[in-house]
Write a protein that holds these residues in place. Structure first.
Motif, PDB file in Angstrom:
ATOM      1  N   ALA A 124     -12.278  -4.493   0.113  1.00  0.00           N
ATOM      2  CA  ALA A 124     -11.086  -4.022  -0.571  1.00  0.00           C
ATOM      3  C   ALA A 124     -10.355  -3.042   0.338  1.00  0.00           C
ATOM      4  O   ALA A 124     -10.991  -2.203   1.002  1.00  0.00           O
ATOM      5  N   LEU A 125      -9.028  -3.175   0.401  1.00  0.00           N
ATOM      6  CA  LEU A 125      -8.207  -2.292   1.212  1.00  0.00           C
ATOM      7  C   LEU A 125      -7.023  -1.805   0.387  1.00  0.00           C
ATOM      8  O   LEU A 125      -6.572  -2.487  -0.555  1.00  0.00           O
ATOM      9  N   LEU A 126      -6.530  -0.610   0.741  1.00  0.00           N
ATOM     10  CA  LEU A 126      -5.301  -0.082   0.177  1.00  0.00           C
ATOM     11  C   LEU A 126      -4.308   0.121   1.314  1.00  0.00           C
ATOM     12  O   LEU A 126      -4.693   0.535   2.418  1.00  0.00           O
ATOM     13  N   PHE A 127      -3.025  -0.182   1.036  1.00  0.00           N
ATOM     14  CA  PHE A 127      -1.961   0.071   1.991  1.00  0.00           C
ATOM     15  C   PHE A 127      -0.953   1.010   1.343  1.00  0.00           C
ATOM     16  O   PHE A 127      -0.594   0.834   0.170  1.00  0.00           O
ATOM     17  N   LEU A 128      -0.522   1.995   2.106  1.00  0.00           N
ATOM     18  CA  LEU A 128       0.584   2.848   1.699  1.00  0.00           C
ATOM     19  C   LEU A 128       1.707   2.614   2.691  1.00  0.00           C
ATOM     20  O   LEU A 128       1.582   2.916   3.880  1.00  0.00           O
ATOM     21  N   ALA A 129       2.809   2.041   2.194  1.00  0.00           N
ATOM     22  CA  ALA A 129       3.908   1.675   3.087  1.00  0.00           C
ATOM     23  C   ALA A 129       5.221   2.171   2.510  1.00  0.00           C
ATOM     24  O   ALA A 129       5.422   2.146   1.285  1.00  0.00           O
ATOM     25  N   PRO A 130       6.134   2.625   3.354  1.00  0.00           N
ATOM     26  CA  PRO A 130       7.461   2.999   2.857  1.00  0.00           C
ATOM     27  C   PRO A 130       8.176   1.786   2.266  1.00  0.00           C
ATOM     28  O   PRO A 130       8.040   0.655   2.746  1.00  0.00           O
ATOM     29  N   GLU A 131       8.930   2.019   1.203  1.00  0.00           N
ATOM     30  CA  GLU A 131       9.634   0.930   0.524  1.00  0.00           C
ATOM     31  C   GLU A 131      10.761   0.399   1.413  1.00  0.00           C
ATOM     32  O   GLU A 131      11.588   1.151   1.923  1.00  0.00           O
ATOM     33  N   THR A 132      10.753  -0.938   1.627  1.00  0.00           N
ATOM     34  CA  THR A 132      11.827  -1.623   2.356  1.00  0.00           C
ATOM     35  C   THR A 132      12.023  -2.984   1.703  1.00  0.00           C
ATOM     36  O   THR A 132      11.207  -3.436   0.883  1.00  0.00           O
ATOM     37  N   GLY A 133      13.051  -3.650   2.073  1.00  0.00           N
ATOM     38  CA  GLY A 133      13.258  -4.991   1.553  1.00  0.00           C
ATOM     39  C   GLY A 133      12.194  -5.937   2.093  1.00  0.00           C
ATOM     40  O   GLY A 133      11.968  -6.011   3.293  1.00  0.00           O
ATOM     41  N   GLY A 134      11.525  -6.672   1.210  1.00  0.00           N
ATOM     42  CA  GLY A 134      10.492  -7.613   1.625  1.00  0.00           C
ATOM     43  C   GLY A 134       9.207  -6.968   2.078  1.00  0.00           C
ATOM     44  O   GLY A 134       8.416  -7.599   2.791  1.00  0.00           O
ATOM     45  N   ASP A 135       8.984  -5.717   1.683  1.00  0.00           N
ATOM     46  CA  ASP A 135       7.798  -5.001   2.147  1.00  0.00           C
ATOM     47  C   ASP A 135       6.520  -5.654   1.640  1.00  0.00           C
ATOM     48  O   ASP A 135       5.575  -5.877   2.394  1.00  0.00           O
ATOM     49  N   PHE A 136       6.453  -5.938   0.339  1.00  0.00           N
ATOM     50  CA  PHE A 136       5.247  -6.509  -0.225  1.00  0.00           C
ATOM     51  C   PHE A 136       4.966  -7.874   0.387  1.00  0.00           C
ATOM     52  O   PHE A 136       3.824  -8.188   0.756  1.00  0.00           O
ATOM     53  N   THR A 137       5.999  -8.690   0.505  1.00  0.00           N
ATOM     54  CA  THR A 137       5.822 -10.030   1.068  1.00  0.00           C
ATOM     55  C   THR A 137       5.358  -9.949   2.522  1.00  0.00           C
ATOM     56  O   THR A 137       4.489 -10.715   2.951  1.00  0.00           O
ATOM     57  N   THR A 138       5.910  -9.007   3.259  1.00  0.00           N
ATOM     58  CA  THR A 138       5.530  -8.860   4.661  1.00  0.00           C
ATOM     59  C   THR A 138       4.058  -8.474   4.781  1.00  0.00           C
ATOM     60  O   THR A 138       3.315  -9.024   5.611  1.00  0.00           O
ATOM     61  N   LEU A 139       3.609  -7.519   3.972  1.00  0.00           N
ATOM     62  CA  LEU A 139       2.201  -7.089   4.025  1.00  0.00           C
ATOM     63  C   LEU A 139       1.269  -8.237   3.626  1.00  0.00           C
ATOM     64  O   LEU A 139       0.239  -8.468   4.263  1.00  0.00           O
ATOM     65  N   ARG A 140       1.618  -8.949   2.565  1.00  0.00           N
ATOM     66  CA  ARG A 140       0.766 -10.055   2.110  1.00  0.00           C
ATOM     67  C   ARG A 140       0.679 -11.126   3.182  1.00  0.00           C
ATOM     68  O   ARG A 140      -0.404 -11.676   3.439  1.00  0.00           O
ATOM     69  N   SER A 141       1.785 -11.406   3.832  1.00  0.00           N
ATOM     70  CA  SER A 141       1.784 -12.416   4.876  1.00  0.00           C
ATOM     71  C   SER A 141       0.921 -11.994   6.055  1.00  0.00           C
ATOM     72  O   SER A 141       0.203 -12.808   6.636  1.00  0.00           O
ATOM     73  N   ALA A 142       0.971 -10.698   6.414  1.00  0.00           N
ATOM     74  CA  ALA A 142       0.170 -10.220   7.541  1.00  0.00           C
ATOM     75  C   ALA A 142      -1.319 -10.347   7.248  1.00  0.00           C
ATOM     76  O   ALA A 142      -2.105 -10.761   8.112  1.00  0.00           O
ATOM     77  N   VAL A 143      -1.725 -10.021   6.023  1.00  0.00           N
ATOM     78  CA  VAL A 143      -3.145 -10.096   5.681  1.00  0.00           C
ATOM     79  C   VAL A 143      -3.597 -11.545   5.597  1.00  0.00           C
ATOM     80  O   VAL A 143      -4.663 -11.916   6.099  1.00  0.00           O
ATOM     81  N   GLN A 144      -2.806 -12.389   4.948  1.00  0.00           N
ATOM     82  CA  GLN A 144      -3.213 -13.790   4.808  1.00  0.00           C
ATOM     83  C   GLN A 144      -3.182 -14.513   6.149  1.00  0.00           C
ATOM     84  O   GLN A 144      -3.934 -15.463   6.364  1.00  0.00           O
ATOM     85  N   GLY A 145      -2.331 -14.049   7.058  1.00  0.00           N
ATOM     86  CA  GLY A 145      -2.266 -14.709   8.354  1.00  0.00           C
ATOM     87  C   GLY A 145      -3.410 -14.331   9.276  1.00  0.00           C
ATOM     88  O   GLY A 145      -3.863 -15.150  10.085  1.00  0.00           O
ATOM     89  N   ARG A 146      -3.918 -13.097   9.183  1.00  0.00           N
ATOM     90  CA  ARG A 146      -5.024 -12.648  10.065  1.00  0.00           C
ATOM     91  C   ARG A 146      -6.032 -11.867   9.234  1.00  0.00           C
ATOM     92  O   ARG A 146      -6.208 -10.660   9.400  1.00  0.00           O
ATOM     93  N   PRO A 147      -6.722 -12.532   8.307  1.00  0.00           N
ATOM     94  CA  PRO A 147      -7.637 -11.794   7.422  1.00  0.00           C
ATOM     95  C   PRO A 147      -8.809 -11.152   8.166  1.00  0.00           C
ATOM     96  O   PRO A 147      -9.314 -10.109   7.762  1.00  0.00           O
ATOM     97  N   GLY A 148      -9.266 -11.796   9.258  1.00  0.00           N
ATOM     98  CA  GLY A 148     -10.422 -11.254   9.972  1.00  0.00           C
ATOM     99  C   GLY A 148     -10.186  -9.865  10.517  1.00  0.00           C
ATOM    100  O   GLY A 148     -11.095  -9.013  10.549  1.00  0.00           O
ATOM    101  N   ILE A 149      -8.943  -9.597  10.998  1.00  0.00           N
ATOM    102  CA  ILE A 149      -8.654  -8.264  11.529  1.00  0.00           C
ATOM    103  C   ILE A 149      -8.772  -7.215  10.424  1.00  0.00           C
ATOM    104  O   ILE A 149      -9.318  -6.129  10.631  1.00  0.00           O
ATOM    105  N   PHE A 150      -8.296  -7.532   9.235  1.00  0.00           N
ATOM    106  CA  PHE A 150      -8.351  -6.567   8.152  1.00  0.00           C
ATOM    107  C   PHE A 150      -9.773  -6.406   7.607  1.00  0.00           C
ATOM    108  O   PHE A 150     -10.144  -5.332   7.137  1.00  0.00           O
TER     109      PHE A 150
END
Length: 907
Positions: A124-150
């Motif tokens: 389980a991980l938590l992310f704290l990110a400044p609000e921007t357009g597409g922020d949630f989608t960008t984070l989800r894409s990064a994790v799903q694209g390279r899950p091993g790093i996380f």
């Protein structure tokens, strides 16, 4: 498992790139997790029971996570909190495993959010990110694209947090020790290192005392060991083929000198992993969490950025896995812990997270066996004291043993109250009765799960039946070891012993491999042979146990007994002669007349001589030179030794026939005929019972032995005939001007044999008396002038010294005041021999006062110093007055004058 060579080479490449491309200063700053980050509150609920995140070592599918981003009310930038669950390096998480939390939402700010851990989740991980357009989608894409790093980031963040918690626990605890106490510093450092599985820098203890504390508390001096839960990322990196490079790099400035070298590998790994997640919008920075109750206090190694690429803070949560109970074990399986000792700690090790985190809670010690029932005893982890500390007897209360299979059944009743807490365990009523062995089992909770730890041997009553366990021979005058045994030795508080003088002394003691035997060290250097009494003081208010032991003297070694014909004294030589009680031969008993005297040489460093003497009324033994006799030496411990003796020739002896002092002219008439002025010469005559040898000597010495001279036929002695000797003694030439006190002489044979001392004279030093001035008024005191008046003890007008004038020590004046003496003279006592009143014949000079004293003249200008009619000015402090006051009245008490001030007045 250690990393492969290829992985290590890749790691080294990343490490070197970080060193030289990013710049040493930037890396040093990035490697330090010393920036305070935001705070996130987390609470975990499982099966209806809630625990703060600080007490949760692992998560489980179905757990409820309550999250609350504790951001300031004045937060100007909206932070998006994203919670994500992972399920391995090759299986990207589905979309519904991502939760978007808008921390600025009113309901979220007031209530927080609750999530459920899904099935098959592993991290389980938590992310704290400044609000921007597409922020949630960008984070989800990064994790799903390279899950091993996380996944790897989650693991490394947890490990780094654990290691940091252990080190900070060490540093915080070691600061409790006074820096100027090196023994306590080393003892507590050892306990902390054992419980926290740390290896302090042993070189610190070789430094000066004032540098040891700073050395131990420097961040670069700790090396972590395996924590018992499996090999960490840090251990894998630091124990592999490339460990030398990593260790060297960890101590360089480029690697951030002062970083904890133990987990520098994990920090470098985190930097490498997160730097690989850099995108145009976001850069990921790791955060190490320090749980405290429900709070996750975050520390960052990089300041967050709110410009593109914005910083996303990555926070690790406990792994989602089955609970791994702490592998606690006894530090010493044979160590027995006394339940009666206050603030006692159970010495356990092997699970440093028990002491550095709050994962282990509601710990108790369940007592097994014994003759008296015991309630469960609460335990508190305390690495500073080296184990699990038992609560005070007044704080103990019944606690159930967590043996239930379900968490609901095993829930510890920590809130149970009772009207009165049970008292401490009481000793059995019959200490001599057989006692059932007692053990204690550690149990408690590891997060939500109950666990059972090791079982340790205990002692719940004071030991009884104390006695010497071996027939140890104790020798007085040196350190000794003995062993005591009883039914149990764990409850010893102190051991003291008492010698013949009755003075108590502490004994050093230590436990042995046997729980019923203790080793005791006694310092008997100042103890006489005989019985000594050992007192064993135990915890629990037990009566002091007394044990008696016998001490003996060091075995005496006798070399020779010297006896001269006609003597009533003898000399014994050897070692340990203080054991000798008496020596008997020819039915006469000699006893020691003093203590043994050292005669140490290079060949015999412990050699001694002991003087022996017959009683004063006894006659000398009827023996002749050359006689062979057997002496029987009785020792103080009852033993008797024999020693052959050959009688030596008679020692030289002389008797004083006459003496004469060639006294120089002096007004002082010495009352004691034995007094000898140092400035005068003494002529004396001696009589020898046998012809006096021409190479014989007469030795003259002060009674204290500090002054010594020798007269021979060629220097100071004249043979009147073969048995009569005349001698001339010049004290001033032989001893100098500081000689005083009794002197005696003895004959010395050519072979060095000495005779008995006989008194010769008492050396005294005489002052020089010049004049005695008395006023015409018969009631006024007189003034005595002279030099060396410090040699005078007191003066008086009569031999009875009814009105003496005492001269204080250190007097350096040249006048003395005394009542008017008769014309026959006055009396004086010398400081070197104050017992005799010596007559002084000195003419009295009368000072007559003018008949008419003219009135005082009117004030006139001060005359010049050359005017002979001008009287001398009154004395000042800079020029003390040493001239006596003509009409001064006698003072009733002795008043010591200061140096060179007015002379002493008569009493």
């Amino acid at each position: 498992m250690a990393p492969s060579l290829g992985r290590l080479q890749a790691f080294f490449a990343v490490l070197l790139i970080l060193f030289f491309s990013a710049g040493t200063h930037a890396f040093a700053q990035a490697a330090r997790f010393d920036l305070t980050g935001p705070r996130v509150d987390v609470r975990v609920t499982r099966d209806g029971k809630a625990l703060p995140i600080a007490q949760v070592p692992n998560l489980k599918a179905g757990d409820k996570l309550w999250l609350f981003a504790d951001l300031p009310r004045t937060q100007s930038v909206h932070y998006l909190l994203v919670a994500v669950f992972l399920r391995g390096t090759t299986n990207p998480p589905p979309d519904d495993w991502f939760t978007k939390v808008e921390t600025w939402n009113k309901k979220v700010r007031e209530e927080g959010v609750t999530l459920t851990v899904p099935n098959e989740a592993q991290q389980a991980l938590l992310f704290l990110a400044p609000e921007t357009g597409g922020d949630f989608t960008t984070l989800r894409s990064a994790v799903q694209g390279r899950p091993g790093i996380f996944v790897r980031a989650s693991q490394d963040l947890s490990e780094a947090g654990f290691e940091q918690a252990r080190i900070e626990k060490y540093l915080a605890s070691i600061k409790q020790v006074p820096p100027d106490d090196p023994k306590a510093l080393q003892d507590h450092s050892t306990l902390l290192a054992r419980t926290l599985n740390l290896k302090p820098n042993q070189d610190c203890f070789n430094k000066p005392v004032d540098q040891q504390y700073n050395c131990l508390t420097q961040s670069g001096n700790q090396t972590l060991l395996d924590d018992g839960h499996g090999q960490t990322v840090v251990a894998a990196l630091s124990n592999g083929p490339g460990s030398d490079l990593i260790n060297q790099a960890s101590y360089t400035q480029a690697a951030g000198a002062g970083i904890y070298s133990a987990y520098v590998g994990a920090i470098v790994d985190l930097v490498r992993l997160t730097s690989g997640l850099h995108t145009a919008q976001y850069q990921y920075i790791p955060a190490i969490a320090f749980p405290q109750a429900e709070q996750l206090n975050l520390r960052l190694n990089t300041a967050p950025s709110f410009h593109n690429p914005k910083s996303v803070i990555v926070i690790g949560l406990p792994s989602i896995q089955a609970a791994v109970p702490p592998p606690l074990r006894a530090s010493n399986a044979r160590h027995v812990t006394c339940l009666l000792e206050p603030n006692v700690a159970l010495p356990v090790e092997g699970a440093p997270l028990v002491f550095s985190t709050g994962f282990a809670h509601d710990l108790v010690l369940h007592i097994n066996g014994g003759d008296t029932p015991h309630p469960d005893i609460p335990l508190t982890p305390d690495s500073f004291k080296g184990g699990l500390v038992l609560s005070a007897p007044s704080e103990r209360k019944p606690l159930p043993t967590p043996e239930a299979t379900s968490p609901a059944e095993a829930k510890p009743q920590t809130d149970t109250k009772s009207d009165a807490a049970p008292s401490a365990p009481k000793p059995a009523t019959d200490p001599g009765a057989p006692h059932t062995p007692v053990t204690g089992t550690i149990s408690g909770f590891w997060g939500f799960d109950p666990f059972t730890g090791p079982t340790l041997p205990l002692q719940d009553i004071p030991g009884s039946g104390w006695k010497l366990s071996t027939d140890s021979v104790l020798i007085a005058g040196r350190d000794n070891h003995l062993t005591l045994s009883s039914s149990g030795t764990a409850c010893i508080d102190t051991i003291t012993f008492e010698g013949k003088t009755g003075k108590q002394a502490d004994a050093q003691w230590k436990h042995t491999d046997k729980p019923t035997v203790v080793d005791v060290t006694l310092s008997l250097k100042s103890v006489d042979p005989g019985n000594i009494h050992l007192d064993v003081h135990q915890f629990g208010g037990a009566e002091t146990a007394a044990v008696t032991a016998q001490t003996f003297s060091e075995p005496a070694q006798l070399d020779a007994l010297t006896l001269h014909s006609g003597d009533t004294v003898a000399t014994l030589t050897g070692t340990s002669l203080d054991q000798v009680r008496q020596v008997t031969f020819n039915d006469q008993t000699f006893t020691p007349s003093g203590d043994p005297v050292s005669q140490a040489t290079t060949a015999s460093p412990k050699a001694q001589s002991l003087s022996l003497a017959l009683p004063s009324s006894a006659q000398a033994p009827s023996v002749h030179p050359g006689d062979h006799i057997a002496a029987h030496i009785a020792l103080r411990d009852g033993r008797t030794l024999s020693l052959p003796v050959t009688v030596d020739a008679a020692r030289p002896s002389v008797t004083l026939l006459n003496k004469n002092v060639a006294q120089a002219s002096s007004p002082i008439h010495l009352a004691n005929p034995d007094d000898l002025p140092v400035n005068d010469k003494l002529t004396f005559s001696l009589r020898s019972p046998s012809p006096f040898p021409r190479n014989g000597q007469i030795e003259i010495a002060s009674v204290d032995g500090s002054l010594r001279t020798t007269l021979t036929v060629s220097s100071g002695l004249i043979l009147q005939n073969s048995r009569t000797v005349l001698g001339t003694f010049d004290p001033l030439k032989a001893f100098g001007t500081s000689a005083f006190g009794p002197v005696h002489l003895r004959a010395v044979a050519p072979d060095g044999t000495t005779g008995d001392w006989i008194p010769l004279a008492t050396l005294v030093r005489l002052p020089t008396l010049q004049e005695l001035h008395c006023p015409s008024d018969a009631t006024s005191p007189c003034t005595l002038t002279g030099s060396d008046l410090y040699l005078v003890d007191s003066v008086a007008p009569d031999a009875g010294f009814t009105t003496p004038t005492d001269v204080p020590e250190g007097f350096v004046g040249d006048t003395l005041s005394l009542p008017r003496p008769p014309k026959t003279g006055f009396f004086l006592k010398l400081r070197d021999e104050p017992a005799s009143a010596n007559l002084v014949n000195l003419p009295i000079q009368i000072q007559r006062a003018p008949r008419n004293t003219p009135p005082p003249a009117p004030a006139a200008p001060a005359p010049t110093p050359s005017d002979p009619s001008v009287p001398s000015p009154a004395p000042t402090d800079s020029a003390p007055n040493t001239t006596p006051t003509p009409n001064a009245a006698p003072t009733p008490e002795k008043t010591p004058p200061s140096q060179s001030q007015t002379p002493p007045q008569s009493r």
